[in-house]
Write a protein that holds these residues in place. Sequence first.
Motif, short mmCIF file in Angstrom:
data_model
loop_
_atom_site.label_atom_id
_atom_site.label_comp_id
_atom_site.label_asym_id
_atom_site.label_seq_id
_atom_site.Cartn_x
_atom_site.Cartn_y
_atom_site.Cartn_z
N GLU A 132 43.83 87.57 39.82
CA GLU A 132 45.39 87.30 40.43
C GLU A 132 46.20 88.35 39.29
O GLU A 132 46.96 88.89 39.89
CB GLU A 132 45.73 85.98 40.24
CG GLU A 132 47.21 85.71 41.00
CD GLU A 132 47.21 84.25 41.06
OE1 GLU A 132 48.34 83.99 41.30
OE2 GLU A 132 46.54 83.30 40.52
N GLU A 147 57.19 89.43 45.28
CA GLU A 147 57.47 88.09 45.47
C GLU A 147 56.24 87.55 45.63
O GLU A 147 55.48 87.28 46.61
CB GLU A 147 58.18 88.08 46.76
CG GLU A 147 59.67 88.39 46.47
CD GLU A 147 60.50 87.39 45.81
OE1 GLU A 147 60.12 86.35 45.73
OE2 GLU A 147 61.58 87.90 45.37
N HIS A 148 55.64 86.89 44.61
CA HIS A 148 54.33 86.43 44.54
C HIS A 148 54.33 84.80 44.09
O HIS A 148 54.70 84.53 43.24
CB HIS A 148 53.41 87.20 43.54
CG HIS A 148 51.98 86.54 43.30
ND1 HIS A 148 50.95 86.93 43.99
CD2 HIS A 148 51.50 85.53 42.32
CE1 HIS A 148 49.94 86.30 43.72
NE2 HIS A 148 50.16 85.74 42.60
N SER A 149 53.59 84.00 44.97
CA SER A 149 53.14 82.57 44.72
C SER A 149 51.74 82.26 44.83
O SER A 149 51.30 82.14 45.93
CB SER A 149 54.14 81.72 45.37
OG SER A 149 53.76 80.52 45.39
N GLY A 150 51.15 82.39 43.80
CA GLY A 150 49.69 82.33 43.59
C GLY A 150 49.13 80.88 43.01
O GLY A 150 50.04 80.26 42.76
N HIS A 152 47.87 80.42 40.32
CA HIS A 152 47.93 80.49 38.85
C HIS A 152 49.47 80.99 38.27
O HIS A 152 49.89 80.88 37.42
CB HIS A 152 46.77 81.13 38.15
CG HIS A 152 45.63 80.34 38.37
ND1 HIS A 152 45.24 79.53 37.84
CD2 HIS A 152 44.72 80.68 39.14
CE1 HIS A 152 44.12 79.11 38.20
NE2 HIS A 152 43.58 80.09 39.04
N TYR A 153 49.99 81.96 39.38
CA TYR A 153 51.22 82.69 38.91
C TYR A 153 52.24 82.69 39.98
O TYR A 153 51.77 83.13 41.20
CB TYR A 153 51.00 84.05 38.31
CG TYR A 153 49.93 84.23 37.36
CD1 TYR A 153 50.06 83.79 36.04
CD2 TYR A 153 48.69 84.87 37.41
CE1 TYR A 153 49.28 83.81 34.88
CE2 TYR A 153 47.74 84.99 36.63
CZ TYR A 153 47.88 84.59 35.34
OH TYR A 153 46.93 84.67 34.21
N GLN A 154 53.52 82.56 39.32
CA GLN A 154 54.52 82.62 40.28
C GLN A 154 55.38 83.79 39.83
O GLN A 154 56.15 83.65 38.71
CB GLN A 154 55.31 81.20 40.61
CG GLN A 154 54.69 80.35 41.62
CD GLN A 154 53.55 79.78 40.74
OE1 GLN A 154 53.71 79.05 39.63
NE2 GLN A 154 52.44 79.51 41.23
N THR A 156 58.81 86.73 40.46
CA THR A 156 59.57 87.42 41.29
C THR A 156 60.22 88.43 40.63
O THR A 156 60.87 88.44 39.43
CB THR A 156 60.67 86.47 41.62
OG1 THR A 156 60.21 85.34 42.64
CG2 THR A 156 61.75 87.18 42.54
#
Length: 277
Positions: A132, A147-150, A152-154, A156
């Motif tokens: 990721e 703009e990532h919401s995974g 393990h990681y969020q 912006t």
Amino acid sequence: MNENLRFGIYLPPFGPFGDPNVLVELAVRAEAAGWDGVFLWDHVVTDAMPIADPWTTLAAIAHATENLLLGPTVTPLARRRPWLVARHASTVSRLSQGRLIVGTGVGVDESGDFSSFGEPSDLATRSAMLTEGLGLMRTMWAGKAIEHSGPHYQVTVAATKPEPHRIPVWMASSTNHPRVISRASGCDGIFPNPDDHELIPEEIADIRQQLHRAGLPADRPFDIAVRGNASPAWQEDKNVDLKGLAQAGMTWWLESLIHFDPLELSMAVVDAGPPRM
């Protein structure tokens, strides 16, 4: 055989090499002696103190050298955080005018680099965080908005200018698990680093075949870095088939100064220059 075989020095920045001034001196001497690169381990804790931060040291090496390639081998994204590695790498790449290679991987917890600080230490979690995080790091280098919401990681992050220099990525591998090979095939190189032996030509040829089966195009430039000891400056005979390794696909030989030999001997190895084929 690869006629563009390069030779580097592979250093743990702790113990005898824990003084960053010593590491910079070794890098300057390596460049003068004809080595192509200097690569540093990345750890936070060790039984062999003192310990130097690799990224700070790499910045100093970048400033003190002109042509030497350099990088961390390897920096674990799961511990370092991908956005911090992206910024560290960007800084060192610009300082060095594009001489940085980022070696990354899942990392190890043998000395407590993860568990000592409450970080996830199980292999499955570290592997997922690496996959990721690798995408996030590359997107930041490309200057694209995120703009990532995974899992393990969020993240912006607004769009910005892309990096002025391309930053190659080498993937470390202690095993030839298909998932590891697949991840490496999407990078610029692989650093196969088993902990129980030194690699032989047949293993390098097999790794290259596995990479191609995993999707690596035959005509795409790709590095295979191999570590070991082949310098004539060592006090005992070294019987390494450099020619065979190069014929099998090795593109980098990393002379490994990891056995805490006396610093004077390590200096002699560096000053002797790359081993001969």
